[in-house]
Design a protein around this motif. Structure first.
Motif, PDB file in Angstrom:
ATOM      1  N   ALA A  77      16.141  42.040  27.140  1.00 58.60           N
ATOM      2  CA  ALA A  77      16.893  43.062  26.415  1.00 58.60           C
ATOM      3  C   ALA A  77      17.957  42.416  25.546  1.00 58.60           C
ATOM      4  CB  ALA A  77      17.554  44.033  27.397  1.00 58.60           C
ATOM      5  N   VAL A  78      18.019  42.836  24.289  1.00 61.53           N
ATOM      6  CA  VAL A  78      19.083  42.346  23.411  1.00 61.53           C
ATOM      7  C   VAL A  78      20.400  43.003  23.793  1.00 61.53           C
ATOM      8  CG1 VAL A  78      17.434  42.057  21.518  1.00 61.53           C
ATOM      9  CG2 VAL A  78      18.822  44.138  21.630  1.00 61.53           C
ATOM     10  N   SER A  79      21.493  42.343  23.462  1.00 63.35           N
ATOM     11  CA  SER A  79      22.811  42.975  23.392  1.00 63.35           C
ATOM     12  C   SER A  79      23.196  42.948  21.924  1.00 63.35           C
ATOM     13  CB  SER A  79      23.844  42.234  24.245  1.00 63.35           C
ATOM     14  OG  SER A  79      23.688  42.540  25.612  1.00 63.35           O
ATOM     15  N   GLU A  80      23.016  44.090  21.277  1.00 64.39           N
ATOM     16  CA  GLU A  80      23.202  44.161  19.825  1.00 64.39           C
ATOM     17  C   GLU A  80      24.694  44.182  19.487  1.00 64.39           C
ATOM     18  OE1 GLU A  80      22.171  47.048  16.036  1.00 64.39           O
ATOM     19  OE2 GLU A  80      20.972  47.254  17.865  1.00 64.39           O
ATOM     20  N   LYS A  81      25.207  43.027  19.103  1.00 64.19           N
ATOM     21  CA  LYS A  81      26.608  42.898  18.716  1.00 64.19           C
ATOM     22  C   LYS A  81      26.690  42.179  17.377  1.00 64.19           C
ATOM     23  CE  LYS A  81      28.283  42.543  23.496  1.00 64.19           C
ATOM     24  NZ  LYS A  81      29.064  41.710  24.432  1.00 64.19           N
ATOM     25  N   ASN A  82      27.643  42.631  16.577  1.00 63.14           N
ATOM     26  CA  ASN A  82      27.772  42.078  15.231  1.00 63.14           C
ATOM     27  C   ASN A  82      28.751  40.910  15.203  1.00 63.14           C
ATOM     28  OD1 ASN A  82      27.440  41.778  12.492  1.00 63.14           O
ATOM     29  ND2 ASN A  82      28.916  43.364  11.959  1.00 63.14           N
ATOM     30  N   ASN A  83      28.568  39.962  16.139  1.00 59.93           N
ATOM     31  CA  ASN A  83      29.433  38.786  16.169  1.00 59.93           C
ATOM     32  C   ASN A  83      28.747  37.691  16.976  1.00 59.93           C
ATOM     33  OD1 ASN A  83      29.883  39.409  18.951  1.00 59.93           O
ATOM     34  ND2 ASN A  83      31.548  40.794  18.355  1.00 59.93           N
ATOM     35  N   ALA A  84      29.489  36.630  17.266  1.00 61.37           N
ATOM     36  CA  ALA A  84      28.909  35.459  17.930  1.00 61.37           C
ATOM     37  C   ALA A  84      28.619  35.687  19.407  1.00 61.37           C
ATOM     38  CB  ALA A  84      29.844  34.264  17.764  1.00 61.37           C
ATOM     39  N   THR A  85      28.951  36.872  19.947  1.00 61.68           N
ATOM     40  CA  THR A  85      28.681  37.146  21.359  1.00 61.68           C
ATOM     41  C   THR A  85      27.320  37.803  21.575  1.00 61.68           C
ATOM     42  OG1 THR A  85      29.742  39.316  21.335  1.00 61.68           O
ATOM     43  CG2 THR A  85      31.150  37.408  21.793  1.00 61.68           C
ATOM     44  N   ALA A  86      26.550  38.021  20.523  1.00 58.86           N
ATOM     45  CA  ALA A  86      25.232  38.647  20.655  1.00 58.86           C
ATOM     46  C   ALA A  86      24.321  37.760  21.505  1.00 58.86           C
ATOM     47  CB  ALA A  86      24.611  38.872  19.285  1.00 58.86           C
ATOM     48  N   VAL A  87      23.605  38.387  22.443  1.00 58.45           N
ATOM     49  CA  VAL A  87      22.766  37.622  23.364  1.00 58.45           C
ATOM     50  C   VAL A  87      21.436  38.331  23.595  1.00 58.45           C
ATOM     51  CG1 VAL A  87      24.724  36.598  24.599  1.00 58.45           C
ATOM     52  CG2 VAL A  87      23.724  38.748  25.427  1.00 58.45           C
ATOM     53  N   LEU A  88      20.512  37.556  24.182  1.00 59.63           N
ATOM     54  CA  LEU A  88      19.306  38.103  24.780  1.00 59.63           C
ATOM     55  C   LEU A  88      19.441  37.959  26.287  1.00 59.63           C
ATOM     56  CD1 LEU A  88      16.463  39.312  24.448  1.00 59.63           C
ATOM     57  CD2 LEU A  88      15.575  36.969  24.388  1.00 59.63           C
ATOM     58  N   ASN A  89      19.170  39.041  27.020  1.00 60.05           N
ATOM     59  CA  ASN A  89      19.330  39.065  28.469  1.00 60.05           C
ATOM     60  C   ASN A  89      17.980  39.030  29.177  1.00 60.05           C
ATOM     61  OD1 ASN A  89      22.375  39.862  28.577  1.00 60.05           O
ATOM     62  ND2 ASN A  89      21.464  41.394  27.217  1.00 60.05           N
ATOM     63  N   SER A  90      17.925  38.286  30.279  1.00 63.26           N
ATOM     64  CA  SER A  90      16.774  38.315  31.175  1.00 63.26           C
ATOM     65  C   SER A  90      17.149  39.115  32.415  1.00 63.26           C
ATOM     66  CB  SER A  90      16.352  36.901  31.567  1.00 63.26           C
ATOM     67  OG  SER A  90      15.356  36.941  32.569  1.00 63.26           O
ATOM     68  N   ILE A  91      16.327  40.121  32.728  1.00 65.11           N
ATOM     69  CA  ILE A  91      16.628  41.038  33.832  1.00 65.11           C
ATOM     70  C   ILE A  91      15.373  41.213  34.678  1.00 65.11           C
ATOM     71  CG2 ILE A  91      17.285  43.416  34.393  1.00 65.11           C
ATOM     72  CD1 ILE A  91      18.622  43.340  31.467  1.00 65.11           C
ATOM     73  N   GLY A  92      15.495  40.963  35.962  1.00 64.80           N
ATOM     74  CA  GLY A  92      14.382  41.204  36.865  1.00 64.80           C
ATOM     75  C   GLY A  92      14.162  42.690  37.050  1.00 64.80           C
ATOM     76  N   TYR A  93      12.884  43.091  37.249  1.00 63.88           N
ATOM     77  CA  TYR A  93      12.586  44.510  37.447  1.00 63.88           C
ATOM     78  C   TYR A  93      11.607  44.666  38.603  1.00 63.88           C
ATOM     79  CZ  TYR A  93      11.594  49.403  36.448  1.00 63.88           C
ATOM     80  OH  TYR A  93      11.483  50.764  36.535  1.00 63.88           O
ATOM     81  N   ASP A  94      11.947  45.542  39.532  1.00 66.02           N
ATOM     82  CA  ASP A  94      11.109  45.838  40.683  1.00 66.02           C
ATOM     83  C   ASP A  94      10.278  47.082  40.354  1.00 66.02           C
ATOM     84  OD1 ASP A  94      10.005  46.784  43.064  1.00 66.02           O
ATOM     85  OD2 ASP A  94      11.707  46.131  44.276  1.00 66.02           O
ATOM     86  N   PRO A  95       8.973  46.929  40.131  1.00 62.66           N
ATOM     87  CA  PRO A  95       8.162  48.079  39.705  1.00 62.66           C
ATOM     88  C   PRO A  95       7.927  49.108  40.801  1.00 62.66           C
ATOM     89  CG  PRO A  95       6.762  46.173  40.078  1.00 62.66           C
ATOM     90  CD  PRO A  95       8.171  45.695  40.208  1.00 62.66           C
ATOM     91  N   VAL A  96       8.154  48.737  42.060  1.00 64.05           N
ATOM     92  CA  VAL A  96       7.981  49.685  43.162  1.00 64.05           C
ATOM     93  C   VAL A  96       9.203  50.586  43.278  1.00 64.05           C
ATOM     94  CG1 VAL A  96       7.644  49.949  45.634  1.00 64.05           C
ATOM     95  CG2 VAL A  96       6.435  48.128  44.393  1.00 64.05           C
ATOM     96  N   ASN A  97      10.363  49.967  43.320  1.00 68.52           N
ATOM     97  CA  ASN A  97      11.610  50.732  43.494  1.00 68.52           C
ATOM     98  C   ASN A  97      12.289  51.098  42.184  1.00 68.52           C
ATOM     99  OD1 ASN A  97      11.555  50.628  46.405  1.00 68.52           O
ATOM    100  ND2 ASN A  97      12.091  48.461  46.218  1.00 68.52           N
ATOM    101  N   GLY A  98      11.863  50.453  41.086  1.00 73.51           N
ATOM    102  CA  GLY A  98      12.458  50.764  39.788  1.00 73.51           C
ATOM    103  C   GLY A  98      13.862  50.234  39.625  1.00 73.51           C
ATOM    104  N   THR A  99      14.202  49.152  40.326  1.00 72.71           N
ATOM    105  CA  THR A  99      15.559  48.618  40.283  1.00 72.71           C
ATOM    106  C   THR A  99      15.643  47.359  39.428  1.00 72.71           C
ATOM    107  OG1 THR A  99      15.097  47.469  42.361  1.00 72.71           O
ATOM    108  CG2 THR A  99      16.232  49.587  42.491  1.00 72.71           C
ATOM    109  N   PHE A 100      16.855  47.068  38.966  1.00 77.02           N
ATOM    110  CA  PHE A 100      17.132  45.924  38.092  1.00 77.02           C
ATOM    111  C   PHE A 100      17.851  44.815  38.855  1.00 77.02           C
ATOM    112  CE2 PHE A 100      17.692  49.769  35.349  1.00 77.02           C
ATOM    113  CZ  PHE A 100      16.635  49.564  34.475  1.00 77.02           C
ATOM    114  N   ALA A 101      17.706  43.591  38.356  1.00 77.38           N
ATOM    115  CA  ALA A 101      18.479  42.456  38.872  1.00 77.38           C
ATOM    116  C   ALA A 101      18.748  41.500  37.709  1.00 77.38           C
ATOM    117  CB  ALA A 101      17.728  41.734  39.991  1.00 77.38           C
TER     118      ALA A 101
END
Length: 364
Positions: A77-101
């Motif tokens: 997931a992107v973090s859409e920011k109009n400056n030098a702090t813009a990043v791409l995030n890696s997030i784990g996803y549990d397809p059974v419980n639908g939770t993020f990490a």
């Protein structure tokens, strides 16, 4: 399951989840976080009834666009920011419980990342204000390595109000592995390939020129990979191409934005490849519906008005529903879809959420 987000529990009209039937799939929504949203939200969506049930949320800054890994276990997931702090995030996803990490994030070195795609080996972001494409290696645990390089777009389009600086809007993997990117300000579609050995993008030139002043935005392929469909923001037109070996040959250009609002947004093909849908905003907000002809060209068959600013939308894997993220009305509208005619009908089962802008279903 109780919601972790107070905002979500207050805002959403939830439907109780009694087990997980075969018709239930997971759905994730990305939002702008300027008005109190947490960022990413997870739902269970019933493909038979069109009802959504909230599961949980994850605090992420402006995840305006994201994609699942092929196995669905990770979200980028992107973090859409109009400056030098813009990043791409890696997030784990549990397809059974639908939770993020949350796993990690890496700087894009380009402002306002607005699109991300992955082939499992690398992730790409299109950085709108930076006018660049960033490339990230994906490590074995699904985390992101540091951005290796950026490829720039160019300025020069005739629309000086929008094309006076370089902008990049989309980067996708073609069915044969080539990388195609939309050069918004240069009115071009560019072609690259990734050299894994040298860790660099190899330039294969221009896949297609787009009519000057079009502002190419999003590009999608037909299920058989023979055709590609481009939504241009400024012209509001859909361009149809045949595709082969990194090159696009124009077959047709057809209007989607009949209000001439210069707000062409998203484009998707139905799972069976029979219809193409395009969202337009700013005036006459809605979804334009096209039937796909035998030669890949399109015939306009109708339009569906929506709530305000339908930036992104998604079609359920079974093709029965089309969901529209209406950013400025703080809602996701759920439309049933007639598979034979392509027409849409509002089910009036809106999901209420602050500034939704990206909807994705768990890959089946």
């Amino acid at each position: 399951m109780k919601l972790k987000s107070k905002l979500l529990s207050m805002a959403l009209a939830f439907v109780p989840v009694i087990g997980f039937a075969d018709s239930n799939i997971k759905m994730v929504v990305g939002t702008y976080t300027d008005a109190g949203s947490q960022g990413l939200y997870s739902f269970s969506f019933d493909q038979s009834t069109g009802t959504a049930s909230g599961i949980t949320s994850l605090k992420v800054d402006n995840p305006s666009y994201f994609t699942f890994s092929k196995d669905g276990r990770n979200i980028y997931a992107v973090s859409e920011k109009n400056n030098a702090t813009a990043v791409l995030n890696s997030i784990g996803y549990d397809p059974v419980n639908g939770t993020f990490a949350f796993k990690n994030s890496q700087l894009t070195h380009g402002a306002d990342p607005c699109y991300v795609a992955t082939d499992g080996k690398i992730a790409l972001t299109a950085n709108y204000s930076g006018g660049t494409i960033s490339v990230f290696p994906i490590l074995k645990n699904g985390t992101l390595g540091k951005s290796l390089l950026q490829v720039g777009s160019k300025k020069g389009g005739p629309d000086r109000s929008c094309q006076n600086t370089p902008h990049a809007h989309c980067a996708i993997f073609a069915p044969d592995g080539y990388i195609l990117t939309t050069d918004f300000s240069g009115d071009r579609i560019l072609c690259f390939s990734y050299n894994e050995r040298n860790k660099k993008l190899e330039d294969h030139g221009i896949a297609a020129h787009v009519k000057p002043g079009s502002g190419p935005r999003h590009l999608v392929f037909s299920p058989n990979g023979k055709y590609a469909y481009l939504m241009s923001e400024l012209s509001g037109k859909v361009t149809v191409y045949s595709y082969s070996d990194g090159k696009l040959k124009e077959l047709q250009s057809i209007a989607a934005d009949y209000a001439n609002a210069r707000g062409g947004a998203d484009i998707h093909v139905s799972p069976d490849g029979s219809f193409v849908y395009a969202s337009t905003r700013l005036k006459g907000d809605g979804i334009t519906i096209f039937r796909v002809n035998n030669n890949g060209t399109l015939t306009r068959v109708g339009a569906q008005r929506t709530a305000k600013h339908p930036r992104n939308f998604a079609i359920t894997p079974n093709g029965k529903f089309l969901l529209v993220a209406c950013r400025d009305d703080n809602s996701i509208q759920v439309y049933s879809r007639d598979k034979s005619t392509g027409m849409l009908k509002n089910t009036n089962q809106d999901v209420i959420l602050s500034h939704p802008v990206c909807i994705k279903f768990y890959p089946e």
